[in-house]
Motif scaffolding. Structure first.
Motif, PDB file in Angstrom:
ATOM      1  N   SER A   2       0.809  -0.976  -0.164  1.00  0.00           N
ATOM      2  CA  SER A   2       0.076   0.505  -0.045  1.00  0.00           C
ATOM      3  C   SER A   2       1.093   1.790  -0.188  1.00  0.00           C
ATOM      4  CB  SER A   2      -1.080   0.045   1.154  1.00  0.00           C
ATOM      5  OG  SER A   2      -1.549   1.058   1.265  1.00  0.00           O
ATOM      6  N   PHE A   4      -0.580   3.908   0.804  1.00  0.00           N
ATOM      7  CA  PHE A   4      -0.901   5.238   1.515  1.00  0.00           C
ATOM      8  C   PHE A   4      -1.529   4.066   3.096  1.00  0.00           C
ATOM      9  CE2 PHE A   4      -4.267   3.626  -1.092  1.00  0.00           C
ATOM     10  CZ  PHE A   4      -5.552   3.648  -0.393  1.00  0.00           C
ATOM     11  N   SER A   5      -1.957   5.149   3.866  1.00  0.00           N
ATOM     12  CA  SER A   5      -2.257   4.862   5.038  1.00  0.00           C
ATOM     13  C   SER A   5      -3.951   5.324   5.598  1.00  0.00           C
ATOM     14  CB  SER A   5      -1.937   5.353   6.748  1.00  0.00           C
ATOM     15  OG  SER A   5      -2.174   6.473   7.188  1.00  0.00           O
ATOM     16  N   THR A   6      -4.647   4.068   5.596  1.00  0.00           N
ATOM     17  CA  THR A   6      -6.165   4.301   5.926  1.00  0.00           C
ATOM     18  C   THR A   6      -6.225   4.650   7.393  1.00  0.00           C
ATOM     19  OG1 THR A   6      -6.784   3.893   3.931  1.00  0.00           O
ATOM     20  CG2 THR A   6      -8.547   4.000   5.801  1.00  0.00           C
ATOM     21  N   GLU A   8      -9.598   4.661  10.468  1.00  0.00           N
ATOM     22  CA  GLU A   8     -11.414   5.146   9.634  1.00  0.00           C
ATOM     23  C   GLU A   8     -12.101   5.086  11.478  1.00  0.00           C
ATOM     24  OE1 GLU A   8     -13.345   2.657   6.899  1.00  0.00           O
ATOM     25  OE2 GLU A   8     -12.891   3.125   6.055  1.00  0.00           O
ATOM     26  N   SER A  17     -13.035   8.800   6.869  1.00  0.00           N
ATOM     27  CA  SER A  17     -11.563   7.893   6.614  1.00  0.00           C
ATOM     28  C   SER A  17     -10.560   8.707   5.941  1.00  0.00           C
ATOM     29  CB  SER A  17     -12.190   7.400   5.397  1.00  0.00           C
ATOM     30  OG  SER A  17     -10.571   6.626   5.298  1.00  0.00           O
ATOM     31  N   TYR A  18      -9.744   8.949   6.762  1.00  0.00           N
ATOM     32  CA  TYR A  18      -8.370   9.713   7.160  1.00  0.00           C
ATOM     33  C   TYR A  18      -7.101   9.333   6.180  1.00  0.00           C
ATOM     34  CZ  TYR A  18     -10.254  11.666  11.165  1.00  0.00           C
ATOM     35  OH  TYR A  18     -11.756  12.455  11.704  1.00  0.00           O
ATOM     36  N   ARG A  19      -6.739   9.158   5.735  1.00  0.00           N
ATOM     37  CA  ARG A  19      -5.994   9.040   4.642  1.00  0.00           C
ATOM     38  C   ARG A  19      -4.747   9.998   3.999  1.00  0.00           C
ATOM     39  NH1 ARG A  19      -8.818   5.777  -0.126  1.00  0.00           N
ATOM     40  NH2 ARG A  19     -10.848   4.954   0.760  1.00  0.00           N
ATOM     41  N   THR A  20      -3.538   9.228   4.352  1.00  0.00           N
ATOM     42  CA  THR A  20      -1.775   9.853   3.884  1.00  0.00           C
ATOM     43  C   THR A  20      -1.296   9.289   3.504  1.00  0.00           C
ATOM     44  OG1 THR A  20      -2.119  11.307   6.377  1.00  0.00           O
ATOM     45  CG2 THR A  20      -0.211  10.127   5.308  1.00  0.00           C
ATOM     46  N   GLU A  21      -0.594   9.807   2.583  1.00  0.00           N
ATOM     47  CA  GLU A  21       0.280   9.660   1.409  1.00  0.00           C
ATOM     48  C   GLU A  21       1.462   9.140   1.862  1.00  0.00           C
ATOM     49  OE1 GLU A  21       0.283   9.930  -3.643  1.00  0.00           O
ATOM     50  OE2 GLU A  21       0.620  11.715  -2.544  1.00  0.00           O
ATOM     51  N   SER A  27      -1.889  14.420   2.395  1.00  0.00           N
ATOM     52  CA  SER A  27      -3.289  13.797   3.529  1.00  0.00           C
ATOM     53  C   SER A  27      -5.052  14.621   3.298  1.00  0.00           C
ATOM     54  CB  SER A  27      -2.769  13.775   5.414  1.00  0.00           C
ATOM     55  OG  SER A  27      -3.235  15.062   5.405  1.00  0.00           O
ATOM     56  N   VAL A 203      -5.364   9.194  -2.728  1.00  0.00           N
ATOM     57  CA  VAL A 203      -5.387  10.305  -1.245  1.00  0.00           C
ATOM     58  C   VAL A 203      -5.889  11.574  -2.623  1.00  0.00           C
ATOM     59  CG1 VAL A 203      -4.417  11.422   0.358  1.00  0.00           C
ATOM     60  CG2 VAL A 203      -3.568   9.079   0.068  1.00  0.00           C
TER      61      VAL A 203
END
Length: 310
Positions: A2, A4-6, A8, A17-21, A27, A203
């Motif tokens: 992956s 990015f991180s997710t 929730e 949903s919080y996402r960060t590359e 983000s 993201v």
């Protein structure tokens, strides 16, 4: 693997949903519930107008209301006309009027191809980092309604381009987009494209962001790709229209002019849907986007392919 991180969380009414590359630190927050507020309803698609009073980009005024380049001329190709921006915010800043008509109901691949060609021609000899942009409709930041691209080039890359140049330098191949294509190909966010790889960015930096990885690196290579890129941009903006969004922003970013073009980061294109013009001046850019620099979007990237019927 992956990219990015997710994280929730479950709010009282919906999941956020919080996402960060990982590669860039960019983000976003994804909140589908916000899309049920109905703030983008009641808008109408653009209608054809050949000419309007006082528009400096309409054909009867464009050559008297704008200035040519240092050689005294304008760059013309098809319907497009390119000239220096009278109000620049880059070392090289140009404008390309896309259509002869003041407004069209929809764009053709030829109109976009010719405009991209003219914009690239206006930047090709600048020894820096070029990019080509489009704000369509006032709610997307267009100060003039008549459709036009903006070409920019500076000694330093634009912030988004810089992040991916830095990310590319840390990869084994020297191109971060090669890693992205390997990760996204055939997955739920992969949309279409043979020459240009188009996918929904996991993201997103804006609503329904769609990105394309171009098979070139420098702007001087774009001339052979304008027909494909123009066709694909029309397809994506038509897709936005099918979602009910007529306004959008676009950017195309390249390596530094003078680079060999044999290695390093590939050029890339990004498009985001924007809220339609509305009499209340409701905006989709607020404190989260402008101050916190963390966009809140309403559409899950994984849903774009489903909505598009791909």
């Amino acid at each position: 693997m992956s990219l990015f991180s997710t994280t929730e969380i479950q709010s009282p009414r919906s999941r956020i949903s919080y996402r960060t590359e990982f590669a860039t630190g960019l983000s976003c927050r994804i909140s589908p519930l916000r899309g049920t507020r109905g703030i983008n309803t009641g808008s109408f698609p653009p209608v054809f107008e050949y000419e309007v009073k006082d528009c400096p980009f309409c054909r009867s005024r464009i050559f008297s209301s704008t200035c040519g380049f240092s050689n005294g001329g304008w760059i013309t190709k098809g319907e497009s006309v390119t000239f220096p921006n009278l109000y620049p915010f880059a070392d090289r800043h140009t404008v390309t009027v896309i259509t002869e008509a003041h407004m069209v109901e929809s764009f053709t691949s030829r109109q976009l191809s010719d405009a991209l060609f003219g914009a690239a021609q206006s930047l090709q000899d600048y020894p820096g980092y070029p990019s080509i942009h489009w704000n369509f409709l006032p709610s997307a930041g267009a100060s003039l309604l008549h459709p036009h691209l903006q070409g920019m080039a500076d000694k330093k890359p634009a912030s988004l381009c810089r992040l991916y140049l830095e990310a590319s330098a840390k990869t084994a191949s020297g191109d971060y987009w090669e890693v992205v294509v390997d990760e996204e190909a055939g997955g739920p966010r992969h949309l279409f494209g043979e020459e240009i790889f188009w996918y929904a960015n996991p993201v997103p930096i804006g609503e329904c962001e769609i990105r394309g990885v171009l098979p070139i690196r420098t702007i001087n290579e774009l001339f052979s790709l304008t027909e494909t890129l123009g066709r694909d941009i029309v397809r994506i903006t038509d897709l936005f229209r099918s979602f009910g969004s007529y306004a959008f922003n676009m950017g195309v970013f390249f390596q530094k002019t003078g680079s060999s073009g044999l290695d390093g980061m590939c050029a890339f294109c990004t498009l985001i849907a924007r809220i339609n013009p509305n009499p209340e001046s409701i905006s989709d850019s607020a404190f989260m986007e402008r101050i916190c620099r963390e966009p809140v979007v309403m559409t899950l990237p994984e849903d774009i392919r489903i909505k598009a019927g791909l």
